[in-house]
Design an enzyme around this catalytic site. Structure first.
Site, PDB file in Angstrom:
ATOM      1  N   LYS A 112       0.834  -1.207   0.000  1.00 35.12           N
ATOM      2  CA  LYS A 112       0.000   0.000   0.000  1.00 35.12           C
ATOM      3  C   LYS A 112       0.870   1.260   0.000  1.00 35.12           C
ATOM      4  O   LYS A 112       0.538   2.250  -0.641  1.00 35.12           O
ATOM      5  CB  LYS A 112      -0.979  -0.011   1.176  1.00 35.12           C
ATOM      6  CG  LYS A 112      -2.119  -1.004   0.974  1.00 35.12           C
ATOM      7  CD  LYS A 112      -3.254  -0.832   1.979  1.00 35.12           C
ATOM      8  CE  LYS A 112      -4.376  -1.842   1.670  1.00 35.12           C
ATOM      9  NZ  LYS A 112      -5.490  -1.782   2.612  1.00 35.12           N
ATOM     10  N   LYS A 194      -4.721 -10.383  -4.530  1.00 32.84           N
ATOM     11  CA  LYS A 194      -6.028 -10.689  -3.959  1.00 32.84           C
ATOM     12  C   LYS A 194      -7.037  -9.647  -4.435  1.00 32.84           C
ATOM     13  O   LYS A 194      -6.653  -8.534  -4.811  1.00 32.84           O
ATOM     14  CB  LYS A 194      -5.962 -10.719  -2.434  1.00 32.84           C
ATOM     15  CG  LYS A 194      -5.933  -9.343  -1.775  1.00 32.84           C
ATOM     16  CD  LYS A 194      -6.185  -9.480  -0.279  1.00 32.84           C
ATOM     17  CE  LYS A 194      -6.493  -8.118   0.348  1.00 32.84           C
ATOM     18  NZ  LYS A 194      -7.863  -7.651   0.090  1.00 32.84           N
ATOM     19  N   LYS A 197     -10.983  -4.015  -2.073  1.00 29.13           N
ATOM     20  CA  LYS A 197     -11.874  -2.854  -2.221  1.00 29.13           C
ATOM     21  C   LYS A 197     -11.117  -1.681  -2.791  1.00 29.13           C
ATOM     22  O   LYS A 197     -11.658  -0.870  -3.523  1.00 29.13           O
ATOM     23  CB  LYS A 197     -12.412  -2.441  -0.853  1.00 29.13           C
ATOM     24  CG  LYS A 197     -13.530  -3.282  -0.330  1.00 29.13           C
ATOM     25  CD  LYS A 197     -14.151  -2.583   0.865  1.00 29.13           C
ATOM     26  CE  LYS A 197     -14.036  -3.417   2.116  1.00 29.13           C
ATOM     27  NZ  LYS A 197     -12.835  -3.190   2.907  1.00 29.13           N
TER      28      LYS A 197
HETATM   29  P1  ATP Z   1      -8.753  -2.743   1.365  1.00 26.82           P
HETATM   30  O1  ATP Z   1      -8.271  -2.977  -0.035  1.00 26.82           O
HETATM   31  O2  ATP Z   1      -9.241  -1.357   1.601  1.00 26.82           O
HETATM   32  O3  ATP Z   1      -7.782  -3.209   2.413  1.00 26.82           O
HETATM   33  P2  ATP Z   1     -10.133  -5.236   1.548  1.00 26.82           P
HETATM   34  O4  ATP Z   1     -10.873  -5.703   0.344  1.00 26.82           O
HETATM   35  O5  ATP Z   1      -8.806  -5.844   1.803  1.00 26.82           O
HETATM   36  O6  ATP Z   1     -10.061  -3.653   1.497  1.00 26.82           O
HETATM   37  P3  ATP Z   1     -10.764  -5.290   4.378  1.00 26.82           P
HETATM   38  O7  ATP Z   1     -11.824  -4.417   4.946  1.00 26.82           O
HETATM   39  O8  ATP Z   1      -9.345  -4.884   4.546  1.00 26.82           O
HETATM   40  O9  ATP Z   1     -11.093  -5.491   2.801  1.00 26.82           O
HETATM   41  O10 ATP Z   1     -10.954  -6.757   4.944  1.00 26.82           O
HETATM   42  C1  ATP Z   1     -12.193  -7.229   5.484  1.00 26.82           C
HETATM   43  C2  ATP Z   1     -12.158  -8.732   5.637  1.00 26.82           C
HETATM   44  O11 ATP Z   1     -12.214  -9.349   4.336  1.00 26.82           O
HETATM   45  C3  ATP Z   1     -10.883  -9.268   6.290  1.00 26.82           C
HETATM   46  O12 ATP Z   1     -11.251 -10.327   7.138  1.00 26.82           O
HETATM   47  C4  ATP Z   1     -10.060  -9.787   5.153  1.00 26.82           C
HETATM   48  O13 ATP Z   1      -9.194 -10.837   5.540  1.00 26.82           O
HETATM   49  C5  ATP Z   1     -11.145 -10.282   4.198  1.00 26.82           C
HETATM   50  N1  ATP Z   1     -10.699 -10.233   2.804  1.00 26.82           N
HETATM   51  C6  ATP Z   1     -10.321  -9.113   2.125  1.00 26.82           C
HETATM   52  N2  ATP Z   1     -10.012  -9.415   0.861  1.00 26.82           N
HETATM   53  C7  ATP Z   1     -10.185 -10.761   0.721  1.00 26.82           C
HETATM   54  C8  ATP Z   1     -10.031 -11.681  -0.366  1.00 26.82           C
HETATM   55  N3  ATP Z   1      -9.642 -11.264  -1.567  1.00 26.82           N
HETATM   56  N4  ATP Z   1     -10.314 -12.995  -0.150  1.00 26.82           N
HETATM   57  C9  ATP Z   1     -10.730 -13.418   1.067  1.00 26.82           C
HETATM   58  N5  ATP Z   1     -10.894 -12.604   2.135  1.00 26.82           N
HETATM   59  C10 ATP Z   1     -10.634 -11.291   1.977  1.00 26.82           C
HETATM   60 MG    MG Z   2      -7.545  -5.101   3.402  1.00 25.59          MG
END
Ligand code: ATP
Ligand code: MG
Length: 314
Positions: A112, A194, A197
């Site tokens: 990041k 992965k 968001k």
């Molecule tokens: P950001 O990119 O802003 O970090 P994010 O998509 O990683 O957003 P988070 O809010 O950081 O989402 O994570 C929320 C939950 O979703 C956490 O438990 C994280 O482990 C899970 N998670 C996030 N992305 C994935 C993915 N691609 N596959 C499975 N679990 C995920």
């Molecule tokens: Mg995240």
């Protein structure tokens, strides 16, 4: 006794990685009668720059998605992180036990930070705030995707340091990982990453709010390879394997069953099948979330902004 705590950042609309990797599992834990706390991690989302109006919007949207996914506020403690100021207080105490070297080496930080010109200190401290979230409630189990494993190791290390310095106070938190496959749903545009968001490419993720035709479009455009058969080979064919996993998550089946179902189909034809399965799985959640979000919009339109922000009426 077990206590399960987890959070979702309001950095954007929830995608299927969040849903299958974290939220749907929380709903299942709730339904098994676990002591569960789920929060919208708004303090966490400040670690990357957030437009205030967007943040408020996203907080409501994520909350709507959590409710729509089946979390029930009468059985699960559901809250916004910033509503409990002790998260920040606890984070300070832990900050004084954490080392710069340890935090600066975490892959998620490096990834990041690499995308930023000026790196906020909060981004470095993200795992410390996460440890605070967990320790504050003496959580024993934390359901997360595999992307959060290293952060949980930081939390365990901080527990050890805290005990060494001040005496025993906290259980060591354990990760509750999803079944293989849901632990890391991959980006549809780059299966080496992965699904996230905060990924700049909107077509890299399927949102819980996406209508069926948009789901179909995103899956159709998903990066695969030039072999027409459908197989499950995560190492050599990560793009196709990601589609197989999404198919499995949508229909609660094993990769073997999914590949058998795809027998005789090209990857192109298989994409249509996966998109249809995913659309079927998400439809009820999307309908519930839309209803909840519409309610929030109506309520906001009826409330003057000053009062909604917590100021007393003039
Ligand atoms: P950001 O990119 O802003 O970090 P994010 O998509 O990683 O957003 P988070 O809010 O950081 O989402 O994570 C929320 C939950 O979703 C956490 O438990 C994280 O482990 C899970 N998670 C996030 N992305 C994935 C993915 N691609 N596959 C499975 N679990 C995920
Ligand atoms: Mg995240």
């Amino acid at each position: 006794p077990r206590r399960v705590v987890t959070g979702v950042q309001p950095t954007g609309s929830m995608h299927i990685g969040n849903y299958f990797g974290a939220v749907r599992r929380c709903v299942r834990l709730q339904d098994q009668g676990e002591d569960l706390m789920v929060f919208v991690a708004d303090l966490h989302s400040l670690t990357t720059h957030q437009d205030p109006a967007r943040l408020q919007e996203n907080t409501l949207e994520v909350t709507a998605c959590l409710l729509a996914s089946g979390l029930d506020p009468s059985r699960t403690v559901l809250f916004a992180q910033s509503a409990v100021s002790r998260h920040a207080e606890m984070a300070w105490v832990l900050t004084c036990l954490a080392t710069h070297a340890r935090l600066a080496h975490l892959p998620q930080y490096k990834e990041k930070a690499a995308a930023m010109k000026e790196v906020p200190l909060g981004l470095l401290l993200y795992p410390v705030l996460q440890a605070a979230d967990i320790l504050l409630y003496r959580a024993t189990h934390v359901p997360v995707g595999a992307d959060q494993l290293q952060h949980l190791q930081v939390a365990s290390q901080l527990v050890r340091t805290f005990h060494h310095r001040y005496g025993r106070a906290f259980p060591t938190p354990r990760p509750l990982l999803p079944e293989e496959g849901a632990d890391r749903v991959r980006s549809l545009r780059d299966p080496a990453r992965k699904m996230s968001k905060s990924d700049a490419e909107a077509k890299s993720r399927v949102l819980l709010s996406d209508p069926d035709d948009l789901i179909a479009l995103k899956i159709r455009k998903a990066v695969t390879d030039f072999t027409p058969q459908v197989t499950f080979e995560p190492e050599t064919r990560p793009g196709v394997a990601n589609l197989v996993r999404i198919h499995c998550l949508a229909e609660d089946k094993t990769p073997e069953e999914a590949v058998e179902e795809a027998d005789g189909l090209t990857t192109g034809q298989y994409k249509a099948l996966v998109a249809a399965a995913l659309a079927r799985a998400l439809r009820p959640v999307r309908a519930e979330a839309a209803a909840a979000a519409a309610g929030a919009r109506c309520a906001r339109a009826a409330a003057p902004p000053g009062r909604a922000a917590g100021r007393p009426p003039a």
